[in-house]
Motif scaffolding. Structure first.
Motif, PDB file in Angstrom:
ATOM      1  N   LEU A  12       5.544 -22.860  13.099  1.00 19.55           N
ATOM      2  CA  LEU A  12       4.361 -22.779  12.267  1.00 19.55           C
ATOM      3  C   LEU A  12       4.330 -21.400  11.632  1.00 19.55           C
ATOM      4  CD1 LEU A  12       1.227 -24.525  13.701  1.00 19.55           C
ATOM      5  CD2 LEU A  12       2.718 -25.149  11.805  1.00 19.55           C
ATOM      6  N   ARG A  13       4.482 -21.378  10.333  1.00 18.36           N
ATOM      7  CA  ARG A  13       4.536 -20.110   9.620  1.00 18.36           C
ATOM      8  C   ARG A  13       3.140 -19.645   9.258  1.00 18.36           C
ATOM      9  NH1 ARG A  13       8.384 -17.687  11.158  1.00 18.36           N
ATOM     10  NH2 ARG A  13      10.462 -18.500  10.755  1.00 18.36           N
ATOM     11  N   ARG A  14       2.777 -18.463   9.701  1.00 17.98           N
ATOM     12  CA  ARG A  14       1.498 -17.901   9.279  1.00 17.98           C
ATOM     13  C   ARG A  14       1.683 -17.316   7.882  1.00 17.98           C
ATOM     14  NH1 ARG A  14      -1.462 -12.663  11.666  1.00 17.98           N
ATOM     15  NH2 ARG A  14      -3.421 -12.881  10.520  1.00 17.98           N
ATOM     16  N   ALA A  15       0.833 -17.710   6.959  1.00 19.05           N
ATOM     17  CA  ALA A  15       0.986 -17.276   5.564  1.00 19.05           C
ATOM     18  C   ALA A  15       0.829 -15.764   5.442  1.00 19.05           C
ATOM     19  CB  ALA A  15      -0.055 -17.969   4.691  1.00 19.05           C
ATOM     20  N   PRO A  16       1.484 -15.160   4.459  1.00 21.82           N
ATOM     21  CA  PRO A  16       1.257 -13.742   4.197  1.00 21.82           C
ATOM     22  C   PRO A  16      -0.222 -13.497   3.902  1.00 21.82           C
ATOM     23  CG  PRO A  16       3.122 -14.535   2.907  1.00 21.82           C
ATOM     24  CD  PRO A  16       2.470 -15.738   3.530  1.00 21.82           C
ATOM     25  N   ARG A  17      -0.728 -12.368   4.370  1.00 17.47           N
ATOM     26  CA  ARG A  17      -2.090 -11.966   4.025  1.00 17.47           C
ATOM     27  C   ARG A  17      -2.046 -11.261   2.677  1.00 17.47           C
ATOM     28  NH1 ARG A  17       0.012 -13.139   8.241  1.00 17.47           N
ATOM     29  NH2 ARG A  17       0.232 -11.047   9.061  1.00 17.47           N
ATOM     30  N   SER A  59      -5.549  -3.824 -15.915  1.00 18.61           N
ATOM     31  CA  SER A  59      -6.728  -4.297 -15.195  1.00 18.61           C
ATOM     32  C   SER A  59      -7.991  -3.835 -15.921  1.00 18.61           C
ATOM     33  CB  SER A  59      -6.696  -3.724 -13.779  1.00 18.61           C
ATOM     34  OG  SER A  59      -7.990  -3.647 -13.261  1.00 18.61           O
ATOM     35  N   PHE A  60      -9.071  -4.625 -15.792  1.00 16.96           N
ATOM     36  CA  PHE A  60     -10.363  -4.202 -16.330  1.00 16.96           C
ATOM     37  C   PHE A  60     -11.149  -3.387 -15.310  1.00 16.96           C
ATOM     38  CE2 PHE A  60      -9.607  -8.076 -18.964  1.00 16.96           C
ATOM     39  CZ  PHE A  60      -9.548  -7.438 -20.193  1.00 16.96           C
ATOM     40  N   ASP A  61     -10.644  -3.310 -14.085  1.00 19.48           N
ATOM     41  CA  ASP A  61     -11.354  -2.601 -13.031  1.00 19.48           C
ATOM     42  C   ASP A  61     -10.783  -1.194 -12.873  1.00 19.48           C
ATOM     43  OD1 ASP A  61     -12.665  -5.050 -12.508  1.00 19.48           O
ATOM     44  OD2 ASP A  61     -11.010  -5.672 -11.209  1.00 19.48           O
ATOM     45  N   ALA A  62     -11.650  -0.202 -12.915  1.00 23.75           N
ATOM     46  CA  ALA A  62     -11.218   1.168 -12.678  1.00 23.75           C
ATOM     47  C   ALA A  62     -12.045   1.737 -11.521  1.00 23.75           C
ATOM     48  CB  ALA A  62     -11.407   2.019 -13.931  1.00 23.75           C
ATOM     49  N   PRO A  63     -11.423   2.330 -10.515  1.00 22.84           N
ATOM     50  CA  PRO A  63      -9.969   2.380 -10.341  1.00 22.84           C
ATOM     51  C   PRO A  63      -9.414   1.000 -10.002  1.00 22.84           C
ATOM     52  CG  PRO A  63     -11.077   3.218  -8.379  1.00 22.84           C
ATOM     53  CD  PRO A  63     -12.142   2.947  -9.388  1.00 22.84           C
ATOM     54  N   THR A  64      -8.139   0.812 -10.343  1.00 25.21           N
ATOM     55  CA  THR A  64      -7.484  -0.479 -10.122  1.00 25.21           C
ATOM     56  C   THR A  64      -6.874  -0.538  -8.725  1.00 25.21           C
ATOM     57  OG1 THR A  64      -6.935  -0.580 -12.474  1.00 25.21           O
ATOM     58  CG2 THR A  64      -5.679  -2.003 -11.003  1.00 25.21           C
ATOM     59  N   PRO A  65      -7.133  -1.616  -7.979  1.00 21.80           N
ATOM     60  CA  PRO A  65      -6.525  -1.714  -6.653  1.00 21.80           C
ATOM     61  C   PRO A  65      -5.057  -2.127  -6.739  1.00 21.80           C
ATOM     62  CG  PRO A  65      -7.778  -3.693  -7.125  1.00 21.80           C
ATOM     63  CD  PRO A  65      -7.968  -2.778  -8.315  1.00 21.80           C
ATOM     64  N   LEU A  66      -4.374  -2.012  -5.629  1.00 21.65           N
ATOM     65  CA  LEU A  66      -3.059  -2.636  -5.481  1.00 21.65           C
ATOM     66  C   LEU A  66      -3.277  -4.023  -4.894  1.00 21.65           C
ATOM     67  CD1 LEU A  66      -1.074   0.280  -3.786  1.00 21.65           C
ATOM     68  CD2 LEU A  66      -1.040  -0.388  -6.202  1.00 21.65           C
ATOM     69  N   GLU A  67      -2.391  -4.956  -5.223  1.00 21.15           N
ATOM     70  CA  GLU A  67      -2.336  -6.219  -4.493  1.00 21.15           C
ATOM     71  C   GLU A  67      -1.261  -6.061  -3.427  1.00 21.15           C
ATOM     72  OE1 GLU A  67      -1.831  -9.802  -6.788  1.00 21.15           O
ATOM     73  OE2 GLU A  67      -1.105 -10.919  -5.045  1.00 21.15           O
ATOM     74  N   ILE A  68      -1.593  -6.454  -2.206  1.00 17.55           N
ATOM     75  CA  ILE A  68      -0.686  -6.224  -1.081  1.00 17.55           C
ATOM     76  C   ILE A  68      -0.433  -7.522  -0.332  1.00 17.55           C
ATOM     77  CG2 ILE A  68      -0.451  -4.980   1.109  1.00 17.55           C
ATOM     78  CD1 ILE A  68      -2.456  -2.921  -0.421  1.00 17.55           C
ATOM     79  N   TRP A  69       0.836  -7.791  -0.063  1.00 16.51           N
ATOM     80  CA  TRP A  69       1.231  -8.957   0.753  1.00 16.51           C
ATOM     81  C   TRP A  69       1.747  -8.441   2.077  1.00 16.51           C
ATOM     82  CZ3 TRP A  69       4.854 -12.370  -2.828  1.00 16.51           C
ATOM     83  CH2 TRP A  69       4.119 -12.799  -3.951  1.00 16.51           C
ATOM     84  N   GLN A  70       1.216  -8.968   3.172  1.00 14.43           N
ATOM     85  CA  GLN A  70       1.678  -8.530   4.487  1.00 14.43           C
ATOM     86  C   GLN A  70       1.969  -9.701   5.403  1.00 14.43           C
ATOM     87  OE1 GLN A  70      -1.410  -5.474   4.945  1.00 14.43           O
ATOM     88  NE2 GLN A  70       0.259  -3.985   5.278  1.00 14.43           N
TER      89      GLN A  70
END
Ligand code: 3EB
Length: 327
Positions: A12-17, A59-70
């Motif tokens: 059972l693979r737990r999906a990346p967060r 991005s329209f958002d300042a500051p712009t976040p990073l998208e992170i996969w873990q």
């Protein structure tokens, strides 16, 4: 090449967060289990690590976040030809960025990108592609069958060959405004197959009639990831049947898009609604629409993390598109 690799073992693979975080890429890259880190726009802090990708959308958002996969456990990474990759816990991230100036127009560049990516994935244990993102410049330039998006669709189909003969992954295709005409394609794959999900309100994209191009777009509406705990949702817009709905009406398109998203959840057998665990992206064609889109989503999807990006939707009459994850 057909995606014919065997299922290794039924784990059972737990999906990346997936999360949006306002941090420095190097800090995140040092954390155990970091599979991918995405920066957005020209202002993003860069890294040479193959797990880092600078996406050509502002991005329209300042500051712009990073998208992170873990993922759980350790991650290894590298480069192979033009492909950058990382793998861990049964999951694979792979990306390619090609300049059209050296690879031909949108069609030939897509052929090369998909041929390289499919060859690479076919050689890995994690060969079941779940989800693909495509970002290309000036996506709506050109009329009829030579519109750049339609040329991209032809090249994509050619480059993938028979690799997805059993069914296409979920996908997004969006136009960027970066000065370099780069095609960026990145994907998430797993060592086990997911389950493709279609939307009963929409004609499946690969069955679109001829008016949308010589080669229909090759993607599924969503993918239930192995482990069954997460739905990866393709770019979703105000398309009903095969037609675009609510031309020139931003709020009606947003409403219709949410109806499509809810319909996908039903189709996937998931509970209704989105929450704080389900990060979405909204692609907005006209920057002047961004505040309206923001207010609409705050009202209709309170608490849901939404990253708003400046991007052109692949049909010129569509003003907005949403993709993301339902955990
Ligand atoms: C649509 O529903 C809108 O070509 O990969 C959405 C998601 C769209 C993916 C693609 C295109 C793609 O047809 C466009």
């Amino acid at each position: 090449m057909v995606q014919g690799c065997e299922n290794v073992r039924p784990a059972l693979r737990r999906a990346p967060r997936v999360s949006y975080r306002w941090v420095d890429p190097e800090t995140v890259l040092q954390e155990a289990g970091t599979l991918g880190v995405f920066g957005f726009g020209t202002g993003a802090v860069r890294s040479e690590d193959p797990r880092w990708l600078g996406v050509d959308l502002e991005s329209f958002d300042a500051p712009t976040p990073l998208e992170i996969w873990q993922v759980d456990g350790s991650v290894t990474h590298g480069r192979a030809g033009d492909v950058q990759w990382s793998r861990g816990d049964g999951w694979l991230f792979a990306a390619i960025t090609l300049d059209e100036a050296t690879h031909g127009g949108p069609r030939d560049t897509a052929v090369t990108a998909y041929a390289q990516l499919c060859d690479f994935v076919a050689s890995r244990r994690e060969c079941h592609v779940q989800r693909i993102w495509n970002y290309l410049g000036d996506i709506n330039q050109g009329d009829g069958d030579v519109e750049r998006y339609k040329q991209f669709c032809e090249g994509r189909a050619d480059g993938m060959g028979r690799f997805f003969a059993d069914g296409f992954p979920a996908a997004t295709a969006i136009g960027h405004h970066a000065p370099a005409m780069r095609l960026q394609v990145y994907l998430l794959a797993c060592d086990e197959p997911g389950e493709r999900v279609e939307n009963p309100r929409q004609v499946s994209a690969w069955q679109y009639p001829r008016q949308y191009g010589r080669i229909a777009p090759t993607f599924a509406r969503a993918m239930t990831l192995p482990g069954q705990d997460v739905l990866a949702i393709s770019g979703t817009a105000a398309v009903v049947g095969h037609a675009s709905a609510h031309q020139d009406d931003l709020l009606a398109q947003l409403d219709e898009t949410l109806v499509n998203l809810e319909s996908l959840l039903v189709s996937a057998g998931m509970p209704a609604g989105f929450d704080t665990q389900s990060p979405l992206k909204v692609y907005v064609r006209h920057p002047t629409d961004a505040p309206l889109v923001h207010d609409f989503l705050q009202r209709r999807l309170p608490g849901v993390p939404v990253l708003a990006l400046h991007g052109d939707i692949c049909r010129s009459e569509l003003l907005v598109e949403i993709d993301g994850w339902r955990y």
